[in-house]
Design a protein around this motif. Structure first.
Motif, PDB file in Angstrom:
ATOM      1  N   TYR A  79      47.995  29.527  40.525  1.00 58.38           N
ATOM      2  CA  TYR A  79      47.945  30.942  40.883  1.00 58.38           C
ATOM      3  C   TYR A  79      46.898  31.172  41.965  1.00 58.38           C
ATOM      4  O   TYR A  79      45.880  30.482  42.013  1.00 58.38           O
ATOM      5  N   LEU A  80      47.146  32.163  42.809  1.00 57.74           N
ATOM      6  CA  LEU A  80      46.183  32.573  43.828  1.00 57.74           C
ATOM      7  C   LEU A  80      45.834  34.038  43.579  1.00 57.74           C
ATOM      8  O   LEU A  80      46.701  34.904  43.660  1.00 57.74           O
ATOM      9  N   TYR A  81      44.571  34.299  43.246  1.00 55.61           N
ATOM     10  CA  TYR A  81      44.144  35.649  42.911  1.00 55.61           C
ATOM     11  C   TYR A  81      43.102  36.142  43.904  1.00 55.61           C
ATOM     12  O   TYR A  81      42.129  35.451  44.194  1.00 55.61           O
ATOM     13  N   LYS A  82      43.315  37.344  44.401  1.00 54.95           N
ATOM     14  CA  LYS A  82      42.357  37.964  45.320  1.00 54.95           C
ATOM     15  C   LYS A  82      41.352  38.804  44.529  1.00 54.95           C
ATOM     16  O   LYS A  82      41.723  39.679  43.757  1.00 54.95           O
ATOM     17  N   ILE A  83      40.073  38.522  44.775  1.00 55.26           N
ATOM     18  CA  ILE A  83      38.980  39.228  44.109  1.00 55.26           C
ATOM     19  C   ILE A  83      38.094  39.850  45.174  1.00 55.26           C
ATOM     20  O   ILE A  83      37.859  39.251  46.226  1.00 55.26           O
ATOM     21  N   VAL A  84      37.575  41.041  44.901  1.00 53.56           N
ATOM     22  CA  VAL A  84      36.643  41.669  45.835  1.00 53.56           C
ATOM     23  C   VAL A  84      35.299  41.902  45.154  1.00 53.56           C
ATOM     24  O   VAL A  84      35.235  42.179  43.954  1.00 53.56           O
ATOM     25  N   LEU A  85      34.249  41.750  45.930  1.00 51.13           N
ATOM     26  CA  LEU A  85      32.890  42.077  45.491  1.00 51.13           C
ATOM     27  C   LEU A  85      32.532  43.415  46.113  1.00 51.13           C
ATOM     28  O   LEU A  85      32.550  43.561  47.342  1.00 51.13           O
ATOM     29  N   VAL A  86      32.221  44.411  45.286  1.00 46.84           N
ATOM     30  CA  VAL A  86      31.904  45.734  45.800  1.00 46.84           C
ATOM     31  C   VAL A  86      30.615  46.246  45.179  1.00 46.84           C
ATOM     32  O   VAL A  86      30.163  45.757  44.141  1.00 46.84           O
ATOM     33  N   GLY A  87      30.047  47.261  45.809  1.00 51.62           N
ATOM     34  CA  GLY A  87      28.804  47.855  45.329  1.00 51.62           C
ATOM     35  C   GLY A  87      27.948  48.272  46.506  1.00 51.62           C
ATOM     36  O   GLY A  87      28.244  47.958  47.657  1.00 51.62           O
ATOM     37  N   GLU A  88      26.858  48.954  46.207  1.00 47.56           N
ATOM     38  CA  GLU A  88      25.958  49.432  47.248  1.00 47.56           C
ATOM     39  C   GLU A  88      25.327  48.271  48.022  1.00 47.56           C
ATOM     40  O   GLU A  88      25.312  47.130  47.553  1.00 47.56           O
ATOM     41  N   ALA A  89      24.805  48.575  49.200  1.00 46.94           N
ATOM     42  CA  ALA A  89      24.127  47.562  50.006  1.00 46.94           C
ATOM     43  C   ALA A  89      22.899  47.033  49.265  1.00 46.94           C
ATOM     44  O   ALA A  89      22.237  47.762  48.525  1.00 46.94           O
ATOM     45  N   ALA A  90      22.631  45.745  49.448  1.00 44.33           N
ATOM     46  CA  ALA A  90      21.419  45.079  48.941  1.00 44.33           C
ATOM     47  C   ALA A  90      21.374  44.899  47.425  1.00 44.33           C
ATOM     48  O   ALA A  90      20.306  44.645  46.862  1.00 44.33           O
ATOM     49  N   VAL A  91      22.527  44.979  46.754  1.00 39.50           N
ATOM     50  CA  VAL A  91      22.535  44.711  45.310  1.00 39.50           C
ATOM     51  C   VAL A  91      22.672  43.223  45.005  1.00 39.50           C
ATOM     52  O   VAL A  91      22.504  42.796  43.861  1.00 39.50           O
ATOM     53  N   GLY A  92      22.989  42.420  46.039  1.00 39.08           N
ATOM     54  CA  GLY A  92      23.051  40.973  45.840  1.00 39.08           C
ATOM     55  C   GLY A  92      24.439  40.379  45.827  1.00 39.08           C
ATOM     56  O   GLY A  92      24.630  39.264  45.346  1.00 39.08           O
ATOM     57  N   LYS A  93      25.426  41.081  46.383  1.00 37.23           N
ATOM     58  CA  LYS A  93      26.802  40.586  46.368  1.00 37.23           C
ATOM     59  C   LYS A  93      26.930  39.253  47.108  1.00 37.23           C
ATOM     60  O   LYS A  93      27.544  38.309  46.608  1.00 37.23           O
TER      61      LYS A  93
END
Length: 212
Positions: free
Chosen positions: A11-25
Motif C-alpha cells: 500500500y502507498l499512503y499519503k501522510i501530512v505533517l501540519v501545525g503552527e510554525a516552529a512546533v518541530g514538524k
C-alpha cells in the motif's frame, strides 16, 4: 528489472505533517526518516516530502509518502492544496506553547475539509524533552492533549525529536490505524500513484515493475 527493497510494498499512503510554525514538524520527519536532526534547521517553505517503507505489525508493507507542510499563514494556500488524497496526518503542537495547542482545532478542521473523508489524524504534543528538568515550562498538560484528542476522535502521542521519544511510534501507529480503517471500509486494496490518483494495488505493481 528487479525492484529495490524500498519499492516492494502493498500500500502507498499519503501522510501530512501540519501545525503552527516552529512546533518541530521538520525535526520529527528528519528524525524518523534519517535518524538525525536537520543540520541547518530553517522554516519549511511551502511543502517538502520524504518516503519510508514500513512493515505493519498486522501484516503487509506500507510505503509512507510523508509531506511536511509550512506553518506560516502566507503558505496556507499552498499547503492546503497538498491535503488532497491524504489519508493520515500528524497534527503537531508544542507542549511549551499553548497558542500552538489552541490552533490545533483550526488545523484539524482544514484537514477534514480538504483531505480524504476517512482521514486518520494523530494529535502530537512535541518537545517533551524541554520538560525533563524544568516541568514549569510545560504549558499544555498530557491530560489536556488527551481530552482534546478524545473529544475529536483523534489518536494521541507526546514526542521529542531531540531525545527520540515516541517518534517512530507516532508515525507507525498512525500507519497501522490508517490500514485498519482501510480494511474496515473495504478499500485497503487501493492506494495512490505518483500523480496522487487512486489506483488498485495490482496496477501499482505493474507500474513498479515496468522499465524506466
Amino acid at each position: 528489472m528487479q525492484k529495490n527493497r524500498d519499492e516492494e510494498y502493498d500500500y502507498l499512503y499519503k501522510i501530512v505533517l501540519v501545525g503552527e510554525a516552529a512546533v518541530g514538524k521538520t525535526h520529527l520527519l528528519s528524525r524518523y526518516i534519517k535518524g538525525t536532526l536537520p543540520k541547518n534547521p530553517t522554516s519549511t517553505i511551502g511543502v517538502e516530502f520524504a518516503t519510508r517503507t514500513v512493515t505493519l505489525e498486522s501484516g503487509g508493507t506500507v510505503k509512507a509518502q510523508i509531506w511536511d507542510t509550512a506553518g506560516q499563514e502566507r503558505y496556507r494556500a499552498i499547503t492546503s492544496a497538498h491535503y488532497r488524497r491524504a489519508v493520515g496526518a500528524l497534527l503537531v503542537y508544542d507542549i511549551t506553547n499553548e497558542k500552538t495547542f489552541h490552533a490545533a482545532k483550526r488545523w484539524m478542521e482544514e484537514l477534514r475539509d480538504h483531505a480524504e473523508p476517512d482521514i486518520v489524524i494523530m494529535l502530537v504534543g512535541n518537545k517533551v524533552d524541554l520538560c525533563n528538568n524544568k516541568s514549569e515550562v510545560r504549558k499544555v498538560t498530557t491530560l489536556e492533549g488527551e481530552a482534546f484528542a478524545k473529544q475529536n476522535n483523534l489518536l494521541f502521542e507526546e514526542t521529542s525529536a531531540v531525545t527520540v521519544i515516541r517518534v517512530r511510534e507516532a508515525f507507525e501507529n498512525l500507519l497501522q490505524a490508517i490500514n485498519s480503517v482501510k480494511v474496515r471500509n473495504g478499500n485497503a486494496g487501493q492506494s495512490m500513484d505518483k500523480g496522487g490518483k487512486l489506483v488498485a494495488n495490482r496496477d501499482i505493481d505493474k507500474q513498479s515493475s515496468s522499465c524506466c
